[in-house]
Design an enzyme around this catalytic site. Structure first.
Site, PDB file in Angstrom:
ATOM      1  N   GLY A  21       0.807  -1.218   0.000  1.00 15.29           N
ATOM      2  CA  GLY A  21       0.000   0.000   0.000  1.00 15.29           C
ATOM      3  C   GLY A  21       0.839   1.265   0.000  1.00 15.29           C
ATOM      4  O   GLY A  21       0.333   2.364  -0.201  1.00 15.29           O
TER       5      GLY A  21
ATOM      6  N   LYS B 132      10.105   2.088   0.292  1.00 13.67           N
ATOM      7  CA  LYS B 132       8.946   2.158   1.199  1.00 13.67           C
ATOM      8  C   LYS B 132       8.610   3.618   1.461  1.00 13.67           C
ATOM      9  O   LYS B 132       9.498   4.404   1.772  1.00 13.67           O
ATOM     10  CB  LYS B 132       9.298   1.443   2.503  1.00 13.67           C
ATOM     11  CG  LYS B 132       8.147   1.211   3.452  1.00 13.67           C
ATOM     12  CD  LYS B 132       8.575   0.164   4.483  1.00 13.67           C
ATOM     13  CE  LYS B 132       7.543  -0.034   5.568  1.00 13.67           C
ATOM     14  NZ  LYS B 132       7.982  -1.065   6.515  1.00 13.67           N
TER      15      LYS B 132
ATOM     16  N   GLY C  79      -0.109   6.141   1.647  1.00  9.45           N
ATOM     17  CA  GLY C  79       1.012   5.639   0.842  1.00  9.45           C
ATOM     18  C   GLY C  79       2.377   6.102   1.334  1.00  9.45           C
ATOM     19  O   GLY C  79       3.393   5.822   0.705  1.00  9.45           O
TER      20      GLY C  79
ATOM     21  N   ASP D 107       1.587 -11.478   6.845  1.00  4.88           N
ATOM     22  CA  ASP D 107       2.047 -10.632   5.734  1.00  4.88           C
ATOM     23  C   ASP D 107       3.404 -10.010   6.050  1.00  4.88           C
ATOM     24  O   ASP D 107       4.037  -9.432   5.167  1.00  4.88           O
ATOM     25  CB  ASP D 107       1.027  -9.527   5.420  1.00  4.88           C
ATOM     26  CG  ASP D 107       0.647  -8.725   6.639  1.00  4.88           C
ATOM     27  OD1 ASP D 107       0.180  -9.330   7.624  1.00  4.88           O
ATOM     28  OD2 ASP D 107       0.834  -7.492   6.630  1.00  4.88           O
TER      29      ASP D 107
ATOM     30  N   ASP E 143       9.814  -6.411   7.651  1.00  4.63           N
ATOM     31  CA  ASP E 143       8.723  -5.471   7.949  1.00  4.63           C
ATOM     32  C   ASP E 143       8.720  -5.032   9.417  1.00  4.63           C
ATOM     33  O   ASP E 143       8.043  -5.607  10.259  1.00  4.63           O
ATOM     34  CB  ASP E 143       7.353  -6.060   7.566  1.00  4.63           C
ATOM     35  CG  ASP E 143       6.860  -5.429   6.276  1.00  4.63           C
ATOM     36  OD1 ASP E 143       7.685  -4.844   5.546  1.00  4.63           O
ATOM     37  OD2 ASP E 143       5.652  -5.489   6.004  1.00  4.63           O
TER      38      ASP E 143
HETATM   39  P1  AMP Z   1       2.391  -2.817   7.954  1.00  7.37           P
HETATM   40  O1  AMP Z   1       1.683  -2.696   9.241  1.00  7.37           O
HETATM   41  O2  AMP Z   1       3.332  -1.700   7.650  1.00  7.37           O
HETATM   42  O3  AMP Z   1       3.039  -4.160   7.759  1.00  7.37           O
HETATM   43  O4  AMP Z   1       1.272  -2.710   6.821  1.00  7.37           O
HETATM   44  C1  AMP Z   1       0.105  -3.521   6.758  1.00  7.37           C
HETATM   45  C2  AMP Z   1      -0.617  -3.205   5.484  1.00  7.37           C
HETATM   46  O5  AMP Z   1      -1.063  -1.838   5.483  1.00  7.37           O
HETATM   47  C3  AMP Z   1       0.204  -3.341   4.219  1.00  7.37           C
HETATM   48  O6  AMP Z   1      -0.653  -3.770   3.197  1.00  7.37           O
HETATM   49  C4  AMP Z   1       0.704  -1.934   3.985  1.00  7.37           C
HETATM   50  O7  AMP Z   1       1.037  -1.699   2.643  1.00  7.37           O
HETATM   51  C5  AMP Z   1      -0.507  -1.126   4.396  1.00  7.37           C
HETATM   52  N1  AMP Z   1      -0.144   0.226   4.869  1.00  7.37           N
HETATM   53  C6  AMP Z   1       0.479   0.553   6.016  1.00  7.37           C
HETATM   54  N2  AMP Z   1       0.643   1.880   6.117  1.00  7.37           N
HETATM   55  C7  AMP Z   1       0.116   2.426   4.999  1.00  7.37           C
HETATM   56  C8  AMP Z   1      -0.029   3.757   4.500  1.00  7.37           C
HETATM   57  N3  AMP Z   1       0.400   4.797   5.192  1.00  7.37           N
HETATM   58  N4  AMP Z   1      -0.620   3.901   3.308  1.00  7.37           N
HETATM   59  C9  AMP Z   1      -1.059   2.863   2.608  1.00  7.37           C
HETATM   60  N5  AMP Z   1      -0.970   1.592   3.011  1.00  7.37           N
HETATM   61  C10 AMP Z   1      -0.393   1.368   4.198  1.00  7.37           C
HETATM   62 MG    MG Z   2       3.783  -5.257   6.478  1.00  8.63          MG
END
Ligand code: AMP
Ligand code: MG
Length: 487
Positions: free
Chosen positions: A92, A113, A126, A252, A262
């Site tokens: 995302g 990222k 994003g 994930d 991650d």
């Molecule tokens: P994370 O907690 O960083 O592992 O992210 C979990 C999910 O949320 C993944 O699909 C990320 O791409 C999405 N995600 C986290 N933060 C953002 C953000 N600020 N904008 C878009 N997608 C996000």
């Molecule tokens: Mg993640």
């Protein structure tokens, strides 16, 4: 060594096609500037450290420029988050820019990222903030230096682009490197959407590129799965032995390569605490320090489920059964070495668990205890360390048993014992409060502290001149910092 425009791309994952990832271009950040770079990670791309200082470098890794041969893509995946299945996640806010191969013939994914919105952003912006980008950068490189498998971080680029979290923060991007960005959740996505032909394509891709030696086994898929189990057992044993808490072990966030991946609200233990929860939105402690072991196994079962179209359920069950014994063997091996022991004996498990219980009851600093234990001959070291324990009598009993245990083997000379123990017991670890100080300086435009901390953490086992302040217990304000989970 190569110039920035000489990187050679071979985008094997992108070539799998649009079912597996979607073409997206990075959205640039304003006024990009280099915050910190890792010479060692850049070397994996055959890039000289000085190239990070070139203004073009900051422009590329903040989304302003892209190589013609790169093929930037958002990967699709799903996953179990805190035990519940989320059918659609995906990149995302990060993009796989492409795969570069270096002069040694290794492939490295370039993953940017914080690169802007993608079709998988859902409600997100994003973006990534400077704070979390610095944390991921420091942790990736620190874990690698400790000998704990991890994705790598080549640089953080800061900017003047505002990003809203609990308050306004600065947008940043981090360039992450790993041989693959496929996760357990990548398989789960194709399994639960019943696209089993695509699932097979993904399994074959990972098998051919990342586990090719398994092709020689009678059952290559099973051999690969077993190796994934083994790698995770070893990885989590290292986390536990060094007190690393990942914080968000959703499927994930689990790499198919068995590397740390991650980073969110991770932490290294300061005081030893089995029940430590670094993620303050993890109210039930699902991802507490001691739960990382059963959760590692749980995650492997989730992956196994996604592989049931290709591997017998019963054989998968047997393979999962390998996890705990393998974990225990790796953990015990490391903990014995941390105690300076050179042989394995029956009572060792008890000796270690008794020590941890004493440490837990007295809130003893986990890393410094082992370092100090190796500073001097055992009798002198325990004599000094007893002051850290509330139950001194209890510690004395343990210390007597520890010394008898040491006497049962050839420990070599005092100098040998010291060198052996210091080679596995870090003097410097990435304590949350150290990261926090570096982040606060960086947020006000001073990147020197991040760079210095990174340099210190690259040699965690080696005492470095004038770096004493990085080897201390946290001050009162720095204990149990609540690290924001937003990133
Ligand atoms: P994370 O907690 O960083 O592992 O992210 C979990 C999910 O949320 C993944 O699909 C990320 O791409 C999405 N995600 C986290 N933060 C953002 C953000 N600020 N904008 C878009 N997608 C996000
Ligand atoms: Mg993640």
């Amino acid at each position: 060594m190569k110039a920035l425009d000489e990187l050679t791309f071979d985008n094997r994952f992108a070539r799998l096609g649009d079912v597996f990832s979607t073409s997206v271009l990075p959205e640039p950040l304003a006024e990009p500037r280099l915050v910190v770079a890792s010479d060692a990670a850049l070397a994996l791309l055959d890039l000289e450290p000085a190239q990070a200082e070139d203004p073009v470098f900051a422009e590329i890794f903040s989304g302003h420029k892209l190589w013609a041969d790169a093929d930037a893509r958002a990967m699709v995946y799903s996953g179990h988050q805190f035990g519940s299945y989320n059918p659609r996640l995906g990149d995302g806010r990060g993009l796989l820019l492409g795969e570069v191969y270096n002069d040694a013939g290794e492939h490295w994914d370039l993953h940017l990222k914080g690169a802007g919105q993608t079709p998988f952003s859902r409600m997100g912006d994003g973006r990534a903030v400077l704070r979390s980008s610095i944390r991921e950068f420091l942790a990736s490189e620190a874990l690698h230096a400790l000998g704990i498998p991890s994705s790598r971080a080549a640089c953080v680029i800061g900017s003047s682009t505002p990003v809203w979290r609990e308050k306004q923060e600065q947008g940043a991007m981090i360039l992450r490197l790993a041989p693959s960005h496929v996760r357990f959740g990548s398989f789960e996505y194709f399994y639960y959407t019943k696209q089993h032909d695509h699932l097979k394509t993904l399994v074959d891709h990972v098998l051919n590129l990342h586990y090719p030696h398994c092709l020689e086994q009678p059952e290559p898929y099973l051999a690969m799965y077993k190796e994934i189990v083994e790698r995770n057992a070893e990885l989590i044993a290292k986390w536990q032995a060094y007190g690393f808490c990942h914080g968000v072990m959703n499927t994930d966030n689990m790499s198919i390569l068995g590397i740390t991946f991650d980073f969110g609200p991770f932490a290294f233990l300061d005081d030893f605490d089995q029940n430590f929860i670094c993620n303050h939105s993890d109210h039930e402690g699902r991802y507490s320090y001691s739960n990382q072991v059963p959760i590692g196994q749980w995650n492997l079962s989730a992956l196994a489920q996604a592989l049931t179209p290709f591997i017998e359920v019963e054989t998968l069950r047997e393979a999962i059964g390998l996890f705990l014994p393998l974990y225990q063997a790796h953990y015990m091996d490391l903990m014995r070495r941390r105690l300076g022991l050179t042989t394995a004996q029956d009572g060792d498990e008890m000796l270690i668990s008794r020590l941890l219980k004493l440490m837990q009851n007295s809130g003893v600093d986990y890393s410094l205890f082992f370092r100090r234990l190796g500073d001097q001959p055992a009798a002198d070291a325990v004599g000094k360390l007893r002051d850290d324990f509330v139950d001194m009598r209890g510690f004395d009993i343990w210390a007597d048993d520890y010394q008898s245990r040491c006497a049962q083997e050839d420990q070599g000379s005092d100098a040998e014992r010291r060198a052996r123990m210091h080679a596995v017991n870090p003097l410097y670890i990435l304590r949350n409060y150290l990261a926090q100080q570096a982040i606060e300086a960086a947020e006000s435009g001073d990147y020197e502290e991040v760079r210095r901390l990174h340099r210190v953490l690259c040699k965690p086992f080696t005492e470095q001149a004038d770096m004493d302040r990085y080897a201390q217990r946290p001050p009162d304000w720095g204990k149990h910092l609540e690290i924001s989970c937003s990133s």
